[in-house]
Design an enzyme around this catalytic site. Structure first.
Site, mmCIF file in Angstrom:
data_model
loop_
_atom_site.group_PDB
_atom_site.id
_atom_site.type_symbol
_atom_site.label_atom_id
_atom_site.label_comp_id
_atom_site.label_asym_id
_atom_site.label_seq_id
_atom_site.Cartn_x
_atom_site.Cartn_y
_atom_site.Cartn_z
ATOM 1 N N HIS A 1 6.103 49.711 20.082
ATOM 2 C CA HIS A 1 5.090 49.896 21.114
ATOM 3 C C HIS A 1 3.854 49.939 20.340
ATOM 4 O O HIS A 1 3.833 50.566 19.262
ATOM 5 C CB HIS A 1 5.629 51.018 21.699
ATOM 6 C CG HIS A 1 4.704 51.155 22.993
ATOM 7 N ND1 HIS A 1 3.610 51.581 23.299
ATOM 8 C CD2 HIS A 1 5.198 50.794 24.302
ATOM 9 C CE1 HIS A 1 3.199 51.574 24.564
ATOM 10 N NE2 HIS A 1 4.161 51.201 25.119
ATOM 11 N N ASP B 1 12.051 49.175 27.934
ATOM 12 C CA ASP B 1 12.501 47.882 28.319
ATOM 13 C C ASP B 1 13.790 47.844 27.862
ATOM 14 O O ASP B 1 14.500 46.748 28.285
ATOM 15 C CB ASP B 1 11.613 46.884 28.162
ATOM 16 C CG ASP B 1 10.306 46.868 28.961
ATOM 17 O OD1 ASP B 1 10.293 47.275 30.039
ATOM 18 O OD2 ASP B 1 9.201 46.821 28.401
HETATM 19 N N1 CMC Z 1 10.832 43.374 16.319
HETATM 20 C C1 CMC Z 1 10.792 43.243 14.997
HETATM 21 N N2 CMC Z 1 9.344 43.419 14.305
HETATM 22 C C2 CMC Z 1 8.642 44.059 15.054
HETATM 23 C C3 CMC Z 1 8.755 44.310 16.408
HETATM 24 C C4 CMC Z 1 10.003 43.822 16.895
HETATM 25 N N3 CMC Z 1 10.233 44.220 18.090
HETATM 26 N N4 CMC Z 1 7.687 44.889 17.035
HETATM 27 C C5 CMC Z 1 6.762 44.900 15.796
HETATM 28 N N5 CMC Z 1 7.083 44.208 14.870
HETATM 29 C C6 CMC Z 1 6.821 44.348 13.501
HETATM 30 C C7 CMC Z 1 5.553 43.372 13.350
HETATM 31 O O1 CMC Z 1 6.221 41.951 12.949
HETATM 32 C C8 CMC Z 1 4.624 43.866 12.358
HETATM 33 O O2 CMC Z 1 4.986 43.541 11.103
HETATM 34 P P1 CMC Z 1 4.108 43.284 10.045
HETATM 35 O O3 CMC Z 1 3.133 44.498 9.923
HETATM 36 O O4 CMC Z 1 5.002 43.107 8.780
HETATM 37 O O5 CMC Z 1 3.220 42.305 10.169
HETATM 38 C C9 CMC Z 1 4.772 45.314 12.657
HETATM 39 O O6 CMC Z 1 5.928 45.611 13.230
HETATM 40 C C10 CMC Z 1 3.781 45.821 13.672
HETATM 41 O O7 CMC Z 1 3.823 44.812 14.812
HETATM 42 P P2 CMC Z 1 2.381 44.648 15.630
HETATM 43 O O8 CMC Z 1 2.613 43.220 16.454
HETATM 44 O O9 CMC Z 1 1.336 44.518 14.847
HETATM 45 O O10 CMC Z 1 2.228 45.824 16.698
HETATM 46 P P3 CMC Z 1 1.596 45.947 18.014
HETATM 47 O O11 CMC Z 1 1.242 47.442 18.202
HETATM 48 O O12 CMC Z 1 0.448 44.923 18.038
HETATM 49 O O13 CMC Z 1 2.798 45.444 19.012
HETATM 50 C C11 CMC Z 1 4.527 45.165 20.521
HETATM 51 C C12 CMC Z 1 3.410 45.942 20.117
HETATM 52 C C13 CMC Z 1 5.132 46.028 21.658
HETATM 53 C C14 CMC Z 1 3.488 44.282 21.189
HETATM 54 C C15 CMC Z 1 5.499 44.766 19.619
HETATM 55 O O14 CMC Z 1 6.254 45.830 19.255
HETATM 56 C C16 CMC Z 1 6.564 43.865 20.482
HETATM 57 O O15 CMC Z 1 6.421 42.716 20.317
HETATM 58 N N6 CMC Z 1 7.858 44.483 20.711
HETATM 59 C C17 CMC Z 1 8.472 43.490 21.500
HETATM 60 C C18 CMC Z 1 7.989 43.231 22.941
HETATM 61 C C19 CMC Z 1 8.355 44.372 23.828
HETATM 62 O O16 CMC Z 1 9.522 45.220 23.744
HETATM 63 N N7 CMC Z 1 7.416 45.027 24.467
HETATM 64 C C20 CMC Z 1 7.255 45.951 25.559
HETATM 65 C C21 CMC Z 1 6.512 47.223 25.212
HETATM 66 S S1 CMC Z 1 6.902 48.368 26.427
HETATM 67 C C22 CMC Z 1 6.424 48.073 27.786
HETATM 68 C C23 CMC Z 1 5.018 48.241 28.323
HETATM 69 O O17 CMC Z 1 4.596 49.092 27.959
HETATM 70 O O18 CMC Z 1 4.464 47.008 28.604
#
Ligand code: CMC
Length: 434
Positions: A310, A368
């Site tokens: 998240h 989720d």
């Molecule tokens: N599985 C594997 N690796 C992950 C995941 C995951 N679900 N989420 C983040 N990472 C890794 C990502 O690859 C990155 O690695 P590195 O630093 O080596 O490049 C690191 O963790 C940070 O990720 P980010 O994408 O920069 O972080 P963010 O804050 O931009 O993303 C997120 C947050 C929710 C989009 C992401 O965690 C994700 O894609 N999760 C899966 C989708 C999901 O479950 N979304 C629901 C969010 S909760 C409902 C809502 O509030 O809408």
């Protein structure tokens, strides 16, 4: 990160220019450095794609402490509201800022109930959609169309019209969501019944058919209500910021909420519960988990564990804990003892929480992760999951929209950019281009 930074001002040196930037404290949580005059004083913008360090507004509605896993609606912990409150009480709290008295609650419930029907012509509007359309596409279209049907509540400068539009949206979203569902499965629309509470009424509109009486299961209706409470608001996430940005131009509230629904649809946001369930189905059995965990950690593989991680929570999402409990309650009530998806989910959570990659990146299950299994057990197809999220979040969007419109300092939202395109050049007639 220094979360307890109590500095009263921030000094910034830009070349040989020294600036003292004011710091604004919040009630709780991080203070902000006010850079509103930065461009005027230095000719420079700040740069923060994805808004990872930028507060776009001040708000009194919802507070999240992502490091501690805390979520408060108007100061009240989500755990207490989900345990003892109901969804309409939550709506009142988010809209008005205080918990209602018994009389205020009765009056609010009555006002919402009186608006549950949609204009009869909306039924014909629905017929224009393909039967196989995604219900979120139907929601974006039909909620946007409300502005054409309820023109008498689109004057945003009139507080009475603002409140009527707010009540209308809270009341009509369950009806529209149920209609989107019924339309997709080719069943007749079921009209709302105002003697039922919002969640029971919603379940009935989804699962009753005119040919048979439908008895609402109180355990499922309570679970539905709790799911709505958990999704009701989440401060300045992508869809809420979309609603605020759309509303900042003076657009009518129905159009703004339609914009929020469009944003919510994406798999990184509201579409994640659908994606999480698809992923659990794809994993299929506990023995496949290591392969998927390996893929999630592989930099060259775009696969991510859906329902994990998240932007704000770097701890267990407090909503996920309640969702997990609700999931067990629903499966017990329905007598589902051995759900392979639940087995995969429980094991996957265990494996990921012990894995160095997920620990180091602070990736915990989010709401989720368990909501998909619960909603599937309740009889909803995956395509409806995000629709239910949109229904629940409508009150949050409206409360945030109202807060923005009622702020005397409100301005149109207009981010700036770092231009990296071609410098100025002269137009070449087509005959001279190579
Ligand atoms: N599985 C594997 N690796 C992950 C995941 C995951 N679900 N989420 C983040 N990472 C890794 C990502 O690859 C990155 O690695 P590195 O630093 O080596 O490049 C690191 O963790 C940070 O990720 P980010 O994408 O920069 O972080 P963010 O804050 O931009 O993303 C997120 C947050 C929710 C989009 C992401 O965690 C994700 O894609 N999760 C899966 C989708 C999901 O479950 N979304 C629901 C969010 S909760 C409902 C809502 O509030 O809408």
């Amino acid at each position: 990160m220094d979360a307890k930074n109590t500095a009263k001002s921030a000094a910034l040196a830009v070349g040989d220019k020294k600036l003292d930037l004011p710091v604004k404290p919040g009630t709780i949580g991080p203070s902000v450095v006010d850079i509103g005059k930065l461009y005027g004083q230095t000719g420079m913008f700040t740069y923060d794609p994805g808004f990872t360090s930028t507060a776009s507004c001040d708000s009194k509605i919802t507070y999240i402490d992502g490091d501690e896993g805390v979520l408060l609606y108007r100061g009240y912990p989500i755990e207490q509201i989900a345990e003892s409150g109901d969804y309409l009480e939550t709506c009142y709290l988010l809209l008005y800022g205080e918990l209602p008295t018994a009389a205020q609650k009765a009056d609010f419930d009555f006002r919402v109930n009186r608006h549950t029907m949609v204009h009869e012509q909306m039924h014909r509007f629905f017929q224009g959609f393909r039967r196989d359309a995604h219900p979120m596409a139907v929601m974006v279209g039909s909620v946007g169309a409300l502005s054409a049907f309820y023109h008498d509540s689109t004057d945003i400068s009139d507080p009475t019209q603002r409140m009527i539009a707010s009540i209308r949206m809270i009341a009509k979203m369950p009806t529209l969501a149920a209609m989107a569902f019924k339309y997709s499965i080719g069943q007749p629309f079921i009209y709302p019944r105002n003697d039922l509470d919002l969640s029971s009424n919603f379940l009935r509109m989804c699962f009753a058919v005119p040919a048979e009486e439908y008895k609402v299961n109180p355990v499922l209706s309570r679970a539905m209500d709790r799911i709505f409470i958990l999704h009701a608001d989440h401060e300045q996430n992508a869809s809420t910021s979309t609603v605020r940005l759309a509303g900042s131009s003076g657009a009518n509230p129905f159009a703004c909420i339609a914009a929020g629904i469009a944003c919510l649809w994406g798999p990184a946001h509201g579409g994640a519960n659908e994606a999480a369930l698809k992923m659990l189905t794809e994993i299929g059995s506990v023995d496949k988990i290591p392969e998927f965990v390996r893929r999630a950690k592989d930099k060259n593989d775009p696969f991510r564990l859906m329902g994990f991680g998240h932007r704000v929570y770097k701890n267990y999402d407090p909503r996920a804990k309640i969702m997990q409990k609700t999931c067990h309650e629903v499966l017990n009530e329905l007598g589902i003892k051995d759900d392979p998806l639940l087995d995969v989910a429980i094991e996957l959570e265990k494996v990921a929480l012990q894995d160095e990659y997920f620990i180091e990146k602070k990736l915990y299950p989010n709401i989720d992760f368990y909501s998909g299994i619960t909603l599937k057990a309740m009889g909803f197809p995956t395509t409806m999951f995000t629709v239910l999220f949109a229904l629940a979040r409508t009150v949050g969007w409206i409360a945030q929209w109202k807060e923005m419109i009622e702020d005397p300092g409100q301005k149109i939202g207009r981010p700036r950019q770092l231009y990296t395109g071609a410098p100025r050049r002269d137009y070449l007639p087509i005959s001279r281009r190579k």
